[in-house]
Design a protein around this motif. Sequence first.
Motif, PDB file in Angstrom:
ATOM      1  N   THR A  56       0.798  -1.233   0.000  1.00  0.00           N
ATOM      2  CA  THR A  56       0.000   0.000   0.000  1.00  0.00           C
ATOM      3  C   THR A  56       0.830   1.283   0.000  1.00  0.00           C
ATOM      4  O   THR A  56       0.264   2.365  -0.138  1.00  0.00           O
ATOM      5  CB  THR A  56      -0.921   0.032   1.238  1.00  0.00           C
ATOM      6  OG1 THR A  56      -0.131  -0.044   2.436  1.00  0.00           O
ATOM      7  CG2 THR A  56      -1.900  -1.127   1.224  1.00  0.00           C
ATOM      8  N   ARG A 105       2.884   2.890  -2.018  1.00  0.00           N
ATOM      9  CA  ARG A 105       2.896   3.817  -3.157  1.00  0.00           C
ATOM     10  C   ARG A 105       1.586   4.607  -3.224  1.00  0.00           C
ATOM     11  O   ARG A 105       1.585   5.806  -3.511  1.00  0.00           O
ATOM     12  CB  ARG A 105       3.121   3.058  -4.460  1.00  0.00           C
ATOM     13  CG  ARG A 105       4.443   2.314  -4.519  1.00  0.00           C
ATOM     14  CD  ARG A 105       5.646   3.242  -4.495  1.00  0.00           C
ATOM     15  NE  ARG A 105       6.887   2.480  -4.341  1.00  0.00           N
ATOM     16  CZ  ARG A 105       8.092   3.032  -4.284  1.00  0.00           C
ATOM     17  NH1 ARG A 105       8.226   4.342  -4.371  1.00  0.00           N
ATOM     18  NH2 ARG A 105       9.162   2.278  -4.119  1.00  0.00           N
ATOM     19  N   ASP A 106       0.469   3.935  -2.934  1.00  0.00           N
ATOM     20  CA  ASP A 106      -0.807   4.645  -2.908  1.00  0.00           C
ATOM     21  C   ASP A 106      -0.908   5.550  -1.684  1.00  0.00           C
ATOM     22  O   ASP A 106      -1.564   6.593  -1.738  1.00  0.00           O
ATOM     23  CB  ASP A 106      -1.974   3.654  -2.918  1.00  0.00           C
ATOM     24  CG  ASP A 106      -2.180   3.046  -4.297  1.00  0.00           C
ATOM     25  OD1 ASP A 106      -1.966   3.762  -5.288  1.00  0.00           O
ATOM     26  OD2 ASP A 106      -2.547   1.856  -4.380  1.00  0.00           O
ATOM     27  N   LYS A 140       0.816   8.525  -2.769  1.00  0.00           N
ATOM     28  CA  LYS A 140      -0.021   9.247  -3.732  1.00  0.00           C
ATOM     29  C   LYS A 140      -1.058  10.116  -3.034  1.00  0.00           C
ATOM     30  O   LYS A 140      -1.369  11.224  -3.487  1.00  0.00           O
ATOM     31  CB  LYS A 140      -0.713   8.239  -4.651  1.00  0.00           C
ATOM     32  CG  LYS A 140      -1.601   8.846  -5.733  1.00  0.00           C
ATOM     33  CD  LYS A 140      -2.201   7.745  -6.584  1.00  0.00           C
ATOM     34  CE  LYS A 140      -3.118   8.322  -7.659  1.00  0.00           C
ATOM     35  NZ  LYS A 140      -3.720   7.241  -8.494  1.00  0.00           N
ATOM     36  N   PRO A 194       6.470   5.636 -11.237  1.00  0.00           N
ATOM     37  CA  PRO A 194       6.310   4.394 -12.019  1.00  0.00           C
ATOM     38  C   PRO A 194       7.440   3.400 -11.764  1.00  0.00           C
ATOM     39  O   PRO A 194       7.206   2.187 -11.685  1.00  0.00           O
ATOM     40  CB  PRO A 194       6.306   4.890 -13.469  1.00  0.00           C
ATOM     41  CG  PRO A 194       5.852   6.316 -13.382  1.00  0.00           C
ATOM     42  CD  PRO A 194       6.408   6.836 -12.096  1.00  0.00           C
ATOM     43  N   PRO A 200      -5.436  -1.375  -5.884  1.00  0.00           N
ATOM     44  CA  PRO A 200      -4.604  -0.596  -6.809  1.00  0.00           C
ATOM     45  C   PRO A 200      -5.344   0.631  -7.316  1.00  0.00           C
ATOM     46  O   PRO A 200      -6.529   0.570  -7.650  1.00  0.00           O
ATOM     47  CB  PRO A 200      -4.325  -1.579  -7.950  1.00  0.00           C
ATOM     48  CG  PRO A 200      -4.479  -2.925  -7.324  1.00  0.00           C
ATOM     49  CD  PRO A 200      -5.556  -2.781  -6.300  1.00  0.00           C
ATOM     50  N   ARG A 209       6.847   1.765  -8.376  1.00  0.00           N
ATOM     51  CA  ARG A 209       5.785   0.759  -8.409  1.00  0.00           C
ATOM     52  C   ARG A 209       6.276  -0.532  -9.058  1.00  0.00           C
ATOM     53  O   ARG A 209       5.903  -1.625  -8.636  1.00  0.00           O
ATOM     54  CB  ARG A 209       4.569   1.305  -9.162  1.00  0.00           C
ATOM     55  CG  ARG A 209       3.786   2.340  -8.355  1.00  0.00           C
ATOM     56  CD  ARG A 209       2.544   2.796  -9.081  1.00  0.00           C
ATOM     57  NE  ARG A 209       1.799   3.768  -8.284  1.00  0.00           N
ATOM     58  CZ  ARG A 209       0.815   3.453  -7.442  1.00  0.00           C
ATOM     59  NH1 ARG A 209       0.468   2.183  -7.299  1.00  0.00           N
ATOM     60  NH2 ARG A 209       0.184   4.386  -6.761  1.00  0.00           N
ATOM     61  N   GLU A 210       7.093  -0.424 -10.085  1.00  0.00           N
ATOM     62  CA  GLU A 210       7.637  -1.620 -10.725  1.00  0.00           C
ATOM     63  C   GLU A 210       8.566  -2.366  -9.772  1.00  0.00           C
ATOM     64  O   GLU A 210       8.543  -3.601  -9.706  1.00  0.00           O
ATOM     65  CB  GLU A 210       8.381  -1.230 -12.003  1.00  0.00           C
ATOM     66  CG  GLU A 210       8.994  -2.407 -12.760  1.00  0.00           C
ATOM     67  CD  GLU A 210       7.955  -3.417 -13.228  1.00  0.00           C
ATOM     68  OE1 GLU A 210       8.336  -4.586 -13.443  1.00  0.00           O
ATOM     69  OE2 GLU A 210       6.782  -3.046 -13.382  1.00  0.00           O
ATOM     70  N   ASP A 270       8.347  -2.309  -6.518  1.00  0.00           N
ATOM     71  CA  ASP A 270       7.501  -2.914  -5.492  1.00  0.00           C
ATOM     72  C   ASP A 270       6.790  -4.154  -6.007  1.00  0.00           C
ATOM     73  O   ASP A 270       6.520  -5.085  -5.250  1.00  0.00           O
ATOM     74  CB  ASP A 270       6.479  -1.892  -4.982  1.00  0.00           C
ATOM     75  CG  ASP A 270       7.080  -0.940  -3.958  1.00  0.00           C
ATOM     76  OD1 ASP A 270       8.285  -1.078  -3.661  1.00  0.00           O
ATOM     77  OD2 ASP A 270       6.345  -0.061  -3.466  1.00  0.00           O
ATOM     78  N   ARG A 271       6.457  -4.167  -7.299  1.00  0.00           N
ATOM     79  CA  ARG A 271       5.830  -5.357  -7.867  1.00  0.00           C
ATOM     80  C   ARG A 271       6.772  -6.550  -7.771  1.00  0.00           C
ATOM     81  O   ARG A 271       6.355  -7.662  -7.435  1.00  0.00           O
ATOM     82  CB  ARG A 271       5.450  -5.104  -9.329  1.00  0.00           C
ATOM     83  CG  ARG A 271       4.643  -6.221  -9.958  1.00  0.00           C
ATOM     84  CD  ARG A 271       4.434  -5.992 -11.443  1.00  0.00           C
ATOM     85  NE  ARG A 271       5.696  -6.012 -12.170  1.00  0.00           N
ATOM     86  CZ  ARG A 271       6.308  -7.139 -12.546  1.00  0.00           C
ATOM     87  NH1 ARG A 271       5.777  -8.314 -12.261  1.00  0.00           N
ATOM     88  NH2 ARG A 271       7.443  -7.084 -13.203  1.00  0.00           N
ATOM     89  N   ASP A 286       5.721   8.156  -4.886  1.00  0.00           N
ATOM     90  CA  ASP A 286       4.939   7.408  -5.873  1.00  0.00           C
ATOM     91  C   ASP A 286       5.489   7.693  -7.257  1.00  0.00           C
ATOM     92  O   ASP A 286       5.250   8.757  -7.832  1.00  0.00           O
ATOM     93  CB  ASP A 286       3.464   7.809  -5.779  1.00  0.00           C
ATOM     94  CG  ASP A 286       2.619   7.086  -6.818  1.00  0.00           C
ATOM     95  OD1 ASP A 286       2.981   5.941  -7.166  1.00  0.00           O
ATOM     96  OD2 ASP A 286       1.618   7.662  -7.276  1.00  0.00           O
TER      97      ASP A 286
END
Length: 457
Positions: A156, A158-159, A162, A175, A419, A178-179, A181-182, A173
């Motif tokens: 959570t 990154r959101d 945001k 891109p 997400p 997020r990659e 963190d994925r 936050d």
Amino acid sequence: MSTDARAEAGVLVPRFGSRGKAWVGLLAVLVLVGLGAWIYQLQQGLAVTGMDNVFSWGLYIMLFVFFIGLSAGGLIISSAPKFFHSKRYDSLAALGVLLSLGCIVVAGLLILPDLGRPSRITGFLTSPDFRSPMVWDFAIVVLYGLFSAGYLWLLTRRDLAKMGSRLAFGVEDTPEGRERDRKRAFWAAAVAIPLAIALHSVTGWIFATQIGRGDWFNPLVAPMFIMKALVSGLALLLVTAILADRLTRFRLPEALVPELGKVLGVFVAVHVVYLVAAERLPHAWAAHFDFWSITSAFLVGDTVHFWLWTVVGGAIPIALLAVPSLRRNVGAVFAASVAAIVGILFEGVYLVFTGYTDLNIDAAPGVTTGTDYTGFGADIWATAGSYTPTVVELAVTVGIVALGALLVTLGLRFLPLQPGGGTPLGVGSEERPGADADPAVADGGRGVESGEGDPSS
């Protein structure tokens, strides 16, 4: 940043509405009542509980096992798709980890009143006996709780960044972030799955290594614990997601309901049909040698707890989930999930009660039936006892469960659990039908300030 400034920036601090405040207030009252009951138990001793020297595990340990299973199952269900790089169930991942965290907090706290004196917990740290499964269970519960909290933050953060939340702890936050963190979520899932399996397996081995208890001393106890974790964890996730979809801004994609219902039906069938057969048939065969005696001993339950487990928690969910038209009905899946949870709860009751009534030790003297510290009434020897929870035990337990529910409620309110949930709906963004991102928001309610339609609002 002030509230006005946040509103201008498209981010509004989530607040509870009237119904949310009432719900949180009720949970807080239950927590305080439970705390008061625990203080009374500390003053009077374990004699105020229904446990005695024969029945030394009661409501606290029954529900400890139950919530351990809920927690482990929730984490496995949430982590498996991420481990296999599937995005289809991303909308449920953070919610599943939140439920897992809430349940492990409840399970861990249930240990304290069962110990009698909280100071005994230091023995696990200062002088652990690594030959004891209890030491391993304590260690993995603590490790598991810390991991679940970190895993939830990873999913959570990154959101959170945001929406400008301080809970992001400086994470931005982007891109690229997020990659990264994925990829980290994949490795976290790779750790979460074996950790959750180890958590409930160790709990099962605590029972399975008790040579004096006929229904516990069984190599299938740990596998059965893992299956009931999958059943109860998925059922709890479905129940919570369906309620959250109806009462908050959390969105449960309708296509997932029949899919997860089918998986739940398979889990219930494997657990209640196959594993119960594998566990009970050898016992029936060893005790009787004619066909009807074996069949009746195998099929006919000997207690109401058995029937609540196998019929309410087994036959009913399977009947509801096996029919495709019923499985597409959210209400039917909800009812099947609730029945499965009830069944798993009473399986725990059945496990503990039969363990204390069916002993491998038939000879005297057995153990004393005394409950008092003074020694009076402690000179009667027996091999079986009886147990009924007292009001004190019930109050302490309800207070601990309420604390877990409060943790989940706050998570639903303040965490972006899906997400794209970093911007509260209606403030700087609009819901787009058919959008790729789930329109969940941090405040978790349909009305950001009024709390309309939100049990946490």
